[in-house]
Design a protein around this motif. Structure first.
Motif, PDB file in Angstrom:
ATOM      1  N   HIS A 100      12.287 -23.353 -36.940  1.00 56.42           N
ATOM      2  CA  HIS A 100      10.893 -23.767 -37.078  1.00 56.42           C
ATOM      3  C   HIS A 100      10.738 -25.135 -36.420  1.00 56.42           C
ATOM      4  O   HIS A 100      11.736 -25.812 -36.132  1.00 56.42           O
ATOM      5  N   LEU A 101       9.498 -25.518 -36.183  1.00 56.02           N
ATOM      6  CA  LEU A 101       9.225 -26.839 -35.633  1.00 56.02           C
ATOM      7  C   LEU A 101       9.003 -27.838 -36.755  1.00 56.02           C
ATOM      8  O   LEU A 101       8.311 -27.538 -37.733  1.00 56.02           O
ATOM      9  N   ALA A 102       9.558 -29.015 -36.602  1.00 55.03           N
ATOM     10  CA  ALA A 102       9.395 -30.069 -37.605  1.00 55.03           C
ATOM     11  C   ALA A 102       7.930 -30.468 -37.755  1.00 55.03           C
ATOM     12  O   ALA A 102       7.513 -30.860 -38.846  1.00 55.03           O
ATOM     13  N   ASN A 103       7.149 -30.361 -36.686  1.00 51.71           N
ATOM     14  CA  ASN A 103       5.745 -30.753 -36.750  1.00 51.71           C
ATOM     15  C   ASN A 103       4.850 -29.694 -37.409  1.00 51.71           C
ATOM     16  O   ASN A 103       3.652 -29.890 -37.552  1.00 51.71           O
ATOM     17  N   GLY A 104       5.436 -28.558 -37.813  1.00 50.13           N
ATOM     18  CA  GLY A 104       4.698 -27.537 -38.534  1.00 50.13           C
ATOM     19  C   GLY A 104       3.956 -26.535 -37.673  1.00 50.13           C
ATOM     20  O   GLY A 104       3.388 -25.567 -38.201  1.00 50.13           O
ATOM     21  N   LEU A 105       3.923 -26.725 -36.348  1.00 52.66           N
ATOM     22  CA  LEU A 105       3.264 -25.748 -35.489  1.00 52.66           C
ATOM     23  C   LEU A 105       4.024 -24.425 -35.520  1.00 52.66           C
ATOM     24  O   LEU A 105       5.237 -24.402 -35.715  1.00 52.66           O
ATOM     25  N   THR A 106       3.302 -23.345 -35.292  1.00 48.05           N
ATOM     26  CA  THR A 106       3.943 -22.037 -35.268  1.00 48.05           C
ATOM     27  C   THR A 106       4.733 -21.855 -33.971  1.00 48.05           C
ATOM     28  O   THR A 106       4.459 -22.511 -32.961  1.00 48.05           O
ATOM     29  N   LEU A 107       5.702 -20.970 -34.034  1.00 48.13           N
ATOM     30  CA  LEU A 107       6.497 -20.594 -32.864  1.00 48.13           C
ATOM     31  C   LEU A 107       6.282 -19.114 -32.610  1.00 48.13           C
ATOM     32  O   LEU A 107       6.392 -18.300 -33.526  1.00 48.13           O
ATOM     33  N   GLU A 108       5.983 -18.772 -31.360  1.00 48.18           N
ATOM     34  CA  GLU A 108       5.831 -17.377 -30.979  1.00 48.18           C
ATOM     35  C   GLU A 108       6.797 -17.079 -29.835  1.00 48.18           C
ATOM     36  O   GLU A 108       6.559 -17.476 -28.693  1.00 48.18           O
ATOM     37  N   PRO A 109       7.917 -16.392 -30.139  1.00 44.98           N
ATOM     38  CA  PRO A 109       8.832 -16.051 -29.049  1.00 44.98           C
ATOM     39  C   PRO A 109       8.185 -15.041 -28.111  1.00 44.98           C
ATOM     40  O   PRO A 109       7.532 -14.106 -28.566  1.00 44.98           O
ATOM     41  N   PHE A 110       8.330 -15.262 -26.800  1.00 48.50           N
ATOM     42  CA  PHE A 110       7.733 -14.319 -25.855  1.00 48.50           C
ATOM     43  C   PHE A 110       8.699 -13.866 -24.769  1.00 48.50           C
ATOM     44  O   PHE A 110       8.407 -12.929 -24.030  1.00 48.50           O
ATOM     45  N   ALA A 111       9.862 -14.511 -24.669  1.00 46.82           N
ATOM     46  CA  ALA A 111      10.855 -14.109 -23.666  1.00 46.82           C
ATOM     47  C   ALA A 111      12.195 -14.720 -24.046  1.00 46.82           C
ATOM     48  O   ALA A 111      12.272 -15.603 -24.905  1.00 46.82           O
ATOM     49  N   GLY A 112      13.237 -14.233 -23.387  1.00 45.92           N
ATOM     50  CA  GLY A 112      14.563 -14.774 -23.612  1.00 45.92           C
ATOM     51  C   GLY A 112      15.293 -14.913 -22.294  1.00 45.92           C
ATOM     52  O   GLY A 112      14.759 -14.599 -21.232  1.00 45.92           O
ATOM     53  N   ASP A 113      16.525 -15.401 -22.382  1.00 46.46           N
ATOM     54  CA  ASP A 113      17.363 -15.459 -21.192  1.00 46.46           C
ATOM     55  C   ASP A 113      18.628 -14.658 -21.447  1.00 46.46           C
ATOM     56  O   ASP A 113      18.850 -14.160 -22.545  1.00 46.46           O
ATOM     57  N   GLY A 114      19.458 -14.521 -20.436  1.00 49.20           N
ATOM     58  CA  GLY A 114      20.652 -13.692 -20.544  1.00 49.20           C
ATOM     59  C   GLY A 114      21.743 -14.252 -21.429  1.00 49.20           C
ATOM     60  O   GLY A 114      22.679 -13.549 -21.777  1.00 49.20           O
ATOM     61  N   ALA A 115      21.629 -15.511 -21.828  1.00 49.14           N
ATOM     62  CA  ALA A 115      22.668 -16.142 -22.634  1.00 49.14           C
ATOM     63  C   ALA A 115      22.249 -16.329 -24.091  1.00 49.14           C
ATOM     64  O   ALA A 115      22.878 -17.082 -24.827  1.00 49.14           O
ATOM     65  N   GLY A 116      21.176 -15.680 -24.507  1.00 52.07           N
ATOM     66  CA  GLY A 116      20.748 -15.772 -25.902  1.00 52.07           C
ATOM     67  C   GLY A 116      19.706 -16.827 -26.178  1.00 52.07           C
ATOM     68  O   GLY A 116      19.355 -17.070 -27.325  1.00 52.07           O
ATOM     69  N   GLY A 117      19.191 -17.471 -25.144  1.00 50.71           N
ATOM     70  CA  GLY A 117      18.130 -18.456 -25.328  1.00 50.71           C
ATOM     71  C   GLY A 117      16.787 -17.786 -25.485  1.00 50.71           C
ATOM     72  O   GLY A 117      16.611 -16.610 -25.142  1.00 50.71           O
ATOM     73  N   THR A 118      15.817 -18.541 -25.992  1.00 53.71           N
ATOM     74  CA  THR A 118      14.490 -17.993 -26.265  1.00 53.71           C
ATOM     75  C   THR A 118      13.407 -18.958 -25.803  1.00 53.71           C
ATOM     76  O   THR A 118      13.533 -20.166 -25.975  1.00 53.71           O
ATOM     77  N   TYR A 119      12.357 -18.387 -25.227  1.00 56.79           N
ATOM     78  CA  TYR A 119      11.163 -19.142 -24.857  1.00 56.79           C
ATOM     79  C   TYR A 119      10.118 -18.907 -25.937  1.00 56.79           C
ATOM     80  O   TYR A 119       9.842 -17.760 -26.289  1.00 56.79           O
ATOM     81  N   PHE A 120       9.529 -20.000 -26.435  1.00 55.99           N
ATOM     82  CA  PHE A 120       8.522 -19.931 -27.492  1.00 55.99           C
ATOM     83  C   PHE A 120       7.224 -20.586 -27.036  1.00 55.99           C
ATOM     84  O   PHE A 120       7.248 -21.685 -26.475  1.00 55.99           O
ATOM     85  N   PHE A 121       6.093 -19.938 -27.327  1.00 59.11           N
ATOM     86  CA  PHE A 121       4.817 -20.632 -27.294  1.00 59.11           C
ATOM     87  C   PHE A 121       4.744 -21.415 -28.599  1.00 59.11           C
ATOM     88  O   PHE A 121       5.137 -20.912 -29.656  1.00 59.11           O
ATOM     89  N   CYS A 122       4.220 -22.633 -28.543  1.00 59.92           N
ATOM     90  CA  CYS A 122       4.098 -23.484 -29.734  1.00 59.92           C
ATOM     91  C   CYS A 122       2.635 -23.625 -30.114  1.00 59.92           C
ATOM     92  O   CYS A 122       1.785 -23.907 -29.259  1.00 59.92           O
ATOM     93  N   GLY A 123       2.346 -23.435 -31.397  1.00 58.14           N
ATOM     94  CA  GLY A 123       0.991 -23.583 -31.890  1.00 58.14           C
ATOM     95  C   GLY A 123       0.184 -22.313 -31.710  1.00 58.14           C
ATOM     96  O   GLY A 123       0.706 -21.251 -31.382  1.00 58.14           O
TER      97      GLY A 123
END
Length: 174
Positions: free
Chosen positions: A37-60
């Protein structure tokens, strides 16, 4: 009615393939490896990943103009773009950004040489993708400078926390 950039990318196989490699932006993988989660309380919406297990999130809340945070599978994270167009410009200009933690021209030149050695058609493919998306993109140096400003500026307000332990991810850019 305008088509969203995300829908355009997901609906165009050649674009999605290019973004998956060399861009490491895979829209079929949206689960992160652990609860966060984000410390600032904004929501996280995962929308993509990478080949090594990483994740891209939209914030808020909102659309494609939201800040985008990348979290790797090793406990590192950084706010890397403000909006999907900025992320796509980064990936077009410098798909090797992960190999440039200090965002320097030297890191970029070295990483670019390795990518182009392995993928000599990368630049031609990039032009086709940019044209399909209707996006211009900066030089790699300009994209990495923008990445550094985003990660070390506004990005300081987007601390990613490993929820079960309450520990913060380390900064990927800096």
């Amino acid at each position: 009615m305008t088509t969203s950039l995300l829908a355009l990318v997901r609906g165009h196989n050649a674009v999605a393939d290019y973004l998956c490699w060399p861009g490491e932006l895979d829209f079929t993988r949206t689960e992160h490896v652990e609860p966060v989660h984000l410390a600032n309380g904004l929501t996280l919406e995962p929308f993509a990943g990478d080949g090594a297990g990483g994740t891209y999130f939209f914030c808020g809340e909102g659309g494609e103009g939201r800040p985008i945070l990348f979290a790797d599978s090793e406990g590192g994270a950084a706010l890397i773009a403000v909006g999907l167009p900025e992320l796509l410009r980064l990936l077009l200009a410098a798909p090797w950004w992960r190999d440039c933690p200090n965002c320097t021209a030297e890191e970029s030149e070295e990483a670019a040489a390795e990518y182009l050695e392995d993928e000599p058609a990368l630049l031609a493919a990039r032009e086709a993708v940019a044209a399909t998306l209707g996006l211009s993109y900066p030089t790699a140096a300009e994209a990495l400078a923008r990445l550094h400003v985003t990660a070390t500026g506004i990005g300081r307000e987007f601390d990613l926390i490993h929820t079960p332990e309450g520990t913060a991810y380390r900064m990927l850019i800096g």
